[in-house]
Design a protein around this motif. Sequence first.
Motif, PDB file in Angstrom:
ATOM      1  N   ALA A 201       0.860  -1.175   0.000  1.00 10.79           N
ATOM      2  CA  ALA A 201       0.000   0.000   0.000  1.00 10.79           C
ATOM      3  C   ALA A 201       0.901   1.231   0.000  1.00 10.79           C
ATOM      4  CB  ALA A 201      -0.899   0.005   1.228  1.00 10.79           C
ATOM      5  N   GLN A 202       0.491   2.265  -0.682  1.00 11.17           N
ATOM      6  CA  GLN A 202       1.360   3.435  -0.825  1.00 11.17           C
ATOM      7  C   GLN A 202       0.591   4.717  -0.590  1.00 11.17           C
ATOM      8  OE1 GLN A 202       2.489   5.044  -4.766  1.00 11.17           O
ATOM      9  NE2 GLN A 202       4.564   4.461  -4.257  1.00 11.17           N
ATOM     10  N   GLU A 203       1.163   5.586   0.218  1.00  6.59           N
ATOM     11  CA  GLU A 203       0.602   6.915   0.423  1.00  6.59           C
ATOM     12  C   GLU A 203       1.531   7.917  -0.263  1.00  6.59           C
ATOM     13  OE1 GLU A 203      -2.191   7.816   1.806  1.00  6.59           O
ATOM     14  OE2 GLU A 203      -2.779   5.769   2.368  1.00  6.59           O
ATOM     15  N   ARG A 204       0.986   8.719  -1.149  1.00  9.61           N
ATOM     16  CA  ARG A 204       1.768   9.714  -1.866  1.00  9.61           C
ATOM     17  C   ARG A 204       1.584  11.078  -1.219  1.00  9.61           C
ATOM     18  NH1 ARG A 204       5.709   9.066  -5.010  1.00  9.61           N
ATOM     19  NH2 ARG A 204       5.131  10.893  -6.229  1.00  9.61           N
ATOM     20  N   PRO A 205       2.676  11.854  -1.061  1.00  7.31           N
ATOM     21  CA  PRO A 205       2.522  13.220  -0.548  1.00  7.31           C
ATOM     22  C   PRO A 205       1.833  14.104  -1.583  1.00  7.31           C
ATOM     23  CG  PRO A 205       4.774  12.851  -1.307  1.00  7.31           C
ATOM     24  CD  PRO A 205       4.084  11.520  -1.369  1.00  7.31           C
ATOM     25  N   ASP A 252      -3.581  -1.007  -8.006  1.00  7.59           N
ATOM     26  CA  ASP A 252      -3.619  -0.463  -6.656  1.00  7.59           C
ATOM     27  C   ASP A 252      -4.796  -1.061  -5.896  1.00  7.59           C
ATOM     28  OD1 ASP A 252      -2.418   2.066  -5.037  1.00  7.59           O
ATOM     29  OD2 ASP A 252      -4.563   1.854  -4.630  1.00  7.59           O
ATOM     30  N   GLY A 320      -0.540  11.587  -6.081  1.00  4.58           N
ATOM     31  CA  GLY A 320      -1.253  10.362  -5.756  1.00  4.58           C
ATOM     32  C   GLY A 320      -2.615  10.356  -6.410  1.00  4.58           C
ATOM     33  N   ASP A 322      -5.609  10.294  -5.055  1.00  7.86           N
ATOM     34  CA  ASP A 322      -6.577  11.218  -4.454  1.00  7.86           C
ATOM     35  C   ASP A 322      -6.406  12.620  -5.019  1.00  7.86           C
ATOM     36  OD1 ASP A 322      -7.668   9.229  -2.926  1.00  7.86           O
ATOM     37  OD2 ASP A 322      -6.596   9.744  -1.083  1.00  7.86           O
ATOM     38  N   GLN A 323      -5.158  13.058  -5.179  1.00  6.39           N
ATOM     39  CA  GLN A 323      -4.913  14.388  -5.730  1.00  6.39           C
ATOM     40  C   GLN A 323      -5.318  14.438  -7.207  1.00  6.39           C
ATOM     41  OE1 GLN A 323      -0.920  15.872  -5.228  1.00  6.39           O
ATOM     42  NE2 GLN A 323      -1.493  17.973  -5.693  1.00  6.39           N
TER      43      GLN A 323
END
Length: 353
Positions: A201-205, A252, A320, A322-323
Amino acid sequence: MLRLTGVAIALCVFETPAFAEPQLLDIEPDAHWVHEPTGLRLPPKIRDFVRDRIASYAAGDSNIGSSYFSPDDDEVLSVYVYRSGSYDVSMMADAAIEAMFTNENLGTIDAESVLFATFGADDIGEQSGVRASFEVDGPYRSTGLALFRAGNWLIKLRLSSKRVDVQSLDGRLALLASGMPISEPPEKAPPAYRILDCNDAQERPVAPRRTLEMTDWVIATMAVSVAYDESIDEGMPSETQQGPAPSKLCRDRASRGGRMFYRDGDSKMPRAIVFGDSGTVSYVGQTGFSLSEGEEPPIILSLANGMRTQLYEGFDMVPGFDQMLSVLSNEPIRAVVERTEDGGTNIILPSDS
């Protein structure tokens, strides 16, 4: 040579055009219909299936679908030929397979029962197509999908049966897919593969934004325009092709039917969002090159359906998902590239760049 004479550049404010309502084509029941760009022929009968109708889901012949039924109505075959925001068969087939699970009219599809295979031939590209068949619990007993590329078009088959098991249906689908009458495309598609879940799982800034200059917009839109041009020389570099250069993707874990997220299998960077099953795709990536010495090319987000590509303000790094979704939902379109009816390209640039 590149055909750039059909390119028109307009400095103006623009709006997104409305999509055309599906229209039934006026075809005699015993007449053959040919999709001229691909040579795909939709005859009155395919084996024992009888054609019910042919519909256009967008302007011109850019998204055509036809339905065929068996004599007892126990089986239905659907054939589609359409432009897409991506011609990555592996990704588009994966998104189409996930969309199948939302069709409640079939029943409950058993994901674990999948029979997955690649197929192809020398004319379209060896192993360049994807086929997936499933058991179903409900009104239908089995269902399957086959998808392959013919030039800058996707051809998709859907077959569902109330009476045969998944192995039998898969065999019939393989025969149907291999026997579709099309013209030899101008280039072969690369081998396809089964896309798997990303192993992390990855969270992007939040990615810093970058205001693009007019030269950036010209480079970005011209790259899309060249990708639209089917008379392009085979020797052109891969950066001019629509979307990122080919490489394996992973899915993803936030993906779901109707909204699929894909990341680069090596870098794990977000690459694309596939919306539904009609060819609408959002890509994120570099424009390919920069005119400023020592400066990295900007990252640009696009939304495309194969006939129209919308570009949004740039980034300094890959955002990411979401952005990406926030930008698509809340920010204005900054540039547009459209196919024209005469085979050219229309480029619309922002008036305030």
